[in-house]
Write an enzyme that holds these catalytic residues in place. Structure first.
Site, PDB file in Angstrom:
ATOM      1  N   HIS A  92      55.830 -47.716  -2.612  1.00  0.00           N
ATOM      2  CA  HIS A  92      54.499 -47.544  -3.215  1.00  0.00           C
ATOM      3  C   HIS A  92      54.600 -46.902  -4.602  1.00  0.00           C
ATOM      4  CE1 HIS A  92      51.427 -48.763  -0.367  1.00  0.00           C
ATOM      5  NE2 HIS A  92      51.998 -48.102   0.615  1.00  0.00           N
ATOM      6  N   GLN A 123      47.893 -44.363  -3.394  1.00  0.00           N
ATOM      7  CA  GLN A 123      46.931 -44.958  -2.461  1.00  0.00           C
ATOM      8  C   GLN A 123      45.587 -44.229  -2.489  1.00  0.00           C
ATOM      9  OE1 GLN A 123      50.008 -45.005   0.902  1.00  0.00           O
ATOM     10  NE2 GLN A 123      48.714 -46.763   1.370  1.00  0.00           N
TER      11      GLN A 123
END
Ligand code: NI
Length: 176
Positions: free
Chosen positions: A140, A51
């Site tokens: 993720h 991220q």
């Protein structure tokens, strides 16, 4: 320490599969500290390295409430060993999909092995919010987002909205 820019939907970087961390050294610990600072600034309760654009199997989590002392957890190369049959539903959000929340059903408990910031092998039996958070963050690392767990109709609407936002932002971006 520094706050890093967050990668936002629909950036294809979010769909990359992250690589295992090979050693816990000074540059990695600097990244950990930057991730914690970025997460606290946002604010959020979990952040995966991808991220902030680093395709490494690395997460930070802090579930402490605002009036509680900070309780940072660092998970390096986390791996889910076991999931409970029982399911639980939480309203999830994601720093890469700002201001969007949806209920997601996941196993209510997970056993996860990982390496901590001292380089030691650890194991955690996570329940409740920690179980949900770890599953969301480990997703993720595999290029999976929480919107992949909601209906296609809802997901298509969110992706469309974020594509539009990205288009609107693009012309004002400075190049140089
Ligand atoms: Ni997320």
């Amino acid at each position: 320490m520094s706050i890093k820019p967050l990668i936002i939907l629909p950036d294809p970087v979010l769909r990359q599969v992250s690589k295992p961390v090979e050693r816990v050294d000074a540059p990695l610990l600097r990244l950990v500290d930057d991730m914690l600072e970025t997460m606290y600034d946002a604010p959020g309760i979990g952040l995966a390295a991808i991220q902030v654009g680093e395709p490494l199997r690395l997460l930070v989590v802090d579930l402490a409430k605002e009036d509680e002392p900070k309780a940072p957890h660092v998970f390096i190369n986390p791996e889910i060993l076991e999931t409970a049959d029982a399911r639980s539903v939480y309203e999830e959000g994601c720093l890469s999909i700002p201001d969007y929340y949806a209920e997601v059903e996941r196993p209510a408990a997970v056993r996860v092995k990982y390496i901590d910031r001292e380089g030691r092998q650890q194991e955690i039996m996570a329940e409740g919010l920690m179980a949900t958070c770890l599953q969301h963050e480990i997703d993720h690392l595999n290029g999976v987002l929480f919107i992949d767990h909601i209906s296609k109709l809802k997901r298509d609407m969110v992706v469309k909205k974020f594509k539009k936002l990205a288009r609107e932002k693009a012309p004002s971006r400075l190049v140089g």
